[in-house]
Design an enzyme around this catalytic site. Structure first.
Site, PDB file in Angstrom:
ATOM      1  N   HIS A  77       8.508  -1.950  -0.523  1.00 54.87           N
ATOM      2  CA  HIS A  77       7.555  -2.053  -1.624  1.00 54.87           C
ATOM      3  C   HIS A  77       8.241  -1.447  -2.855  1.00 54.87           C
ATOM      4  CE1 HIS A  77       3.936  -0.778  -3.921  1.00 54.87           C
ATOM      5  NE2 HIS A  77       3.262  -1.652  -3.214  1.00 54.87           N
ATOM      6  N   ASP A  91       8.408   5.423   4.587  1.00 52.86           N
ATOM      7  CA  ASP A  91       7.206   4.975   3.879  1.00 52.86           C
ATOM      8  C   ASP A  91       6.235   4.439   4.933  1.00 52.86           C
ATOM      9  OD1 ASP A  91       5.223   3.588   2.609  1.00 52.86           O
ATOM     10  OD2 ASP A  91       6.556   2.420   1.309  1.00 52.86           O
ATOM     11  N   GLN A 109       1.833   1.452   5.226  1.00 51.98           N
ATOM     12  CA  GLN A 109       1.227   0.342   5.958  1.00 51.98           C
ATOM     13  C   GLN A 109       1.086   0.612   7.456  1.00 51.98           C
ATOM     14  OE1 GLN A 109      -0.411  -1.977   4.727  1.00 51.98           O
ATOM     15  NE2 GLN A 109       0.321  -2.064   2.634  1.00 51.98           N
ATOM     16  N   LYS A 151      -5.675   3.681   1.870  1.00 53.07           N
ATOM     17  CA  LYS A 151      -5.457   2.537   2.762  1.00 53.07           C
ATOM     18  C   LYS A 151      -5.949   2.838   4.174  1.00 53.07           C
ATOM     19  CE  LYS A 151      -1.208   1.117   0.358  1.00 53.07           C
ATOM     20  NZ  LYS A 151      -1.518  -0.073  -0.440  1.00 53.07           N
ATOM     21  N   CYS A 164       4.036  -6.503  -4.990  1.00 49.08           N
ATOM     22  CA  CYS A 164       4.896  -5.356  -5.298  1.00 49.08           C
ATOM     23  C   CYS A 164       6.178  -5.359  -4.478  1.00 49.08           C
ATOM     24  CB  CYS A 164       4.182  -4.021  -5.092  1.00 49.08           C
ATOM     25  SG  CYS A 164       2.757  -3.819  -6.119  1.00 49.08           S
TER      26      CYS A 164
HETATM   27  C1  PLP Z   1       4.624  -0.364   2.094  1.00 50.16           C
HETATM   28  C2  PLP Z   1       3.942   0.246   0.916  1.00 50.16           C
HETATM   29  N1  PLP Z   1       4.489   1.304   0.319  1.00 50.16           N
HETATM   30  C3  PLP Z   1       3.913   1.898  -0.733  1.00 50.16           C
HETATM   31  C4  PLP Z   1       2.734   1.444  -1.256  1.00 50.16           C
HETATM   32  C5  PLP Z   1       2.184   2.115  -2.472  1.00 50.16           C
HETATM   33  O1  PLP Z   1       0.988   2.746  -2.221  1.00 50.16           O
HETATM   34  P1  PLP Z   1       0.181   3.392  -3.409  1.00 50.16           P
HETATM   35  O2  PLP Z   1      -0.080   2.298  -4.383  1.00 50.16           O
HETATM   36  O3  PLP Z   1      -1.048   3.908  -2.773  1.00 50.16           O
HETATM   37  O4  PLP Z   1       1.039   4.456  -3.986  1.00 50.16           O
HETATM   38  C6  PLP Z   1       2.111   0.364  -0.662  1.00 50.16           C
HETATM   39  C7  PLP Z   1       0.811  -0.126  -1.162  1.00 50.16           C
HETATM   40  O5  PLP Z   1       0.591  -1.074  -1.805  1.00 50.16           O
HETATM   41  C8  PLP Z   1       2.740  -0.263   0.437  1.00 50.16           C
HETATM   42  O6  PLP Z   1       2.205  -1.336   1.004  1.00 50.16           O
END
Ligand code: PLP
Lengths: 124, 404
Positions: free
Chosen positions: B120, B195, B198, B221, B360
């Site tokens: 992401h 990370d 998900q 989430k 993203c």
């Molecule tokens: C794999 C992954 N990493 C990071 C994020 C970023 O999360 P946040 O927008 O809550 O910081 C997301 C969410 O969209 C994600 O799917």
């Protein structure tokens, strides 16, 4: 916009008018819509300070593609001042949609913005 | 394991009984954010009506209770991922958690960071940005099955300081082998950041097993409120970190020429913390514990198998996710000849909420999936039903027919 209207636009979307590069053009410009992630090229043929012919290349969502296609007819015969005075309301009228959600405004405007940028470039 | 009934848990989520455009809401955008159970929604109200005070600073009764609420939430998060409370830093979200590491990890110019194509943007841009400070970023590719090229972790360059990798892709649904990646990275002397945005909502995580140095996820989430996220920092790497944000709460004594900082976690939590939302996240974890992460995982696995096998026979679909050995609750697709935004728009008319666009993860979608205008994505959670999947696919077929 209701669903039926959307489906009416699909026919235009599948086979839009003015798609393809003009054989003979005076200026071209690339436009990018951050809302649908689509890239378009616009081609303009000018004559006596007005647009004589317009076309586009590229495809995106229904809103961006249909509006750019219809704009290519709409701007013919118009001066850059006239085109520069156009905005979202004009695009909505041209494609026959009275509501465009905030997240899709970029899709609706990418065509018009790109034509405006092309005109500005032509003037330089 | 007792049978899981999605229709039972749905009653706990007020928003799921809403109608959208005259149709019952079918919420399939959980990878973006999950819905919240009443316990979380009411709990936050309860906090402001009964507990609210600035924690840690004042000595009065409410401040004490607020502090207790905050630290109890920290303990719940720690237990949830098998960490110790002092290894849990509250941040706003995954993005902030990863940025915290990118700003505070001490690295010499010329150091390398190894990350991947599956990331992401929030686990990519914080590292790409470091190129401006003289660091190098290497990117691990993906194969046709959307798995990471694991060979790249077998011989990590000696000057690689950090391996930053996602546990679950929000686009391809790939679940990566973070245990193996940690082992390989540590063997070559690199730290590991995972990370888990998900995976934390769907899979029981154990930071001891994964053996990551950093692990990040977002409360919103996983049934929690927006505005609170978690960064786990393994105790052993604290000496390798400098300050992030400075100010109140993160110090033990301040003289004009001599500043003594507080210990972690306070050290990384400058300013008044988001106690109400941390409290809400604690309640979300209570809820997940009550349902049971194992049951959630097992139910979603069946639901996703059902979705993928039903989708396989729909000709108008191109599917971009789910090819990996292990996959999360992600279904990325496009309908032939239709732009993903148009698909999302038409599904919304039927009350179905999905995401469309680059998710993203623009480099992954453009360079590896070779899709120009993004993809559409349905991301179920444990409160989604088989009936909802059927309705979703039926609507996809209709859209496919119109565009065909
Ligand atoms: C794999 C992954 N990493 C990071 C994020 C970023 O999360 P946040 O927008 O809550 O910081 C997301 C969410 O969209 C994600 O799917």
């Amino acid at each position: 916009m209701d669903e039926d209207k959307y489906y009416e636009l699909i026919d235009i979307y599948k086979n839009p008018e003015h798609a393809g590069k003009l054989q003979d053009f005076d200026v071209s410009e690339e436009g990018y819509s951050t809302s649908c992630g689509d890239t378009f090229n616009v081609y303009l043929k000018m004559e006596n300070g007005t647009i004589k012919e317009a076309s586009f290349e590229g495809n995106g969502c229904i809103i961006s593609t249909v509006s750019i296609s219809k704009l290519c007819s709409e701007v013919v015969g118009k001066s850059s001042d006239k085109v520069n005075s156009m905005g979202l309301e004009d695009v909505k009228r041209i494609i026959g949609i009275d509501h465009i959600s905030a997240s899709r405004v970029g899709c609706a405007l990418v065509g018009l913005e790109t034509i405006k940028k092309a005109l500005a470039k032509y003037k330089l | 394991m007792s049978d899981f009934d999605a229709n039972e848990v749905r009653k706990d989520f007020p928003i799921l009984s809403k109608t959208i455009e005259g149709n019952p809401l079918i919420y399939l955008d959980n990878a973006a954010t999950s819905q919240k159970p009443s316990t979380v929604i009411d709990g936050i109200k309860y906090f402001y009506e009964n507990i609210n005070a600035n924690p840690l600073r004042s000595l009065h009764k409410l401040a004490e209770e607020s502090t207790k609420a905050y630290e109890t939430a920290r303990e719940k998060v720690a237990r949830f991922i098998n960490a110790s409370p002092e290894e849990i830093i509250f941040v706003r979200n995954t993005t902030e958690a990863i940025n915290l590491v990118s700003f505070s990890l001490k690295m010499d110019r010329g150091s390398r960071i190894l990350t991947t194509y599956l990331e992401h943007h929030s686990n990519l841009l914080p590292w790409l940005r470091l190129r401006d400070k003289g660091m190098f970023v290497d990117i691990v590719g993906v194969d046709d099955n959307l798995e990471l090229d694991m060979g790249r972790f077998e011989n990590i360059r000696q000057d690689t300081k950090l391996v930053a990798v996602t546990h679950g892709s929000n686009v391809t649904g790939t679940i990566t082998d973070v245990e193996k990646i940690s082992r390989l990275a540590h063997a070559s002397g690199a730290l590991v950041l995972v990370d888990a945005a998900q995976t934390a909502p769907h899979i029981k995580l154990d930071v001891k097993k994964i053996d990551a140095d950093f692990l990040a996820f977002s409360g919103h989430k996983m049934l929690g409120p927006m505005g609170v996220g978690v960064l786990y920092i393994n105790k052993r790497v604290i000496p390798k970190l400098g300050t992030f944000l400075t100010g109140g709460e993160m110090i033990s004594s301040v003289k004009m020429n001599d500043i003594k900082y507080a210990d972690v976690p306070a050290y990384f939590e400058a300013g008044t913390p988001n106690v109400a939302d941390a409290y809400g996240l604690g309640l979300a974890i209570d809820y997940l514990d009550k349902v049971g992460m194992d049951r959630i995982y097992a139910y979603e696995k069946k639901l996703m198998d059902y979705l993928y096998s039903s989708a396989a026979s729909i000709d108008c679909l191109d599917i971009y996710s789910g090819k990996s050995r292990e996959r999360g609750s992600i279904f990325s697709f496009s309908v032939k000849n239709a732009h993903p935004h148009d698909v999302a728009y038409l599904l919304n008319k039927k009350g179905i909420a999905i995401r469309s666009g680059f998710q993203c993860a623009q480099p992954l979608i453009e360079d590896k999936l070779h899709v120009k205008g993004g993809v559409a994505r349905a991301s179920p959670y444990f409160y989604n039903t088989y009936d909802e999947i059927d309705t979703f696919l039926a609507e996809i077929k209709k859209i496919g027919n119109m565009y065909g």
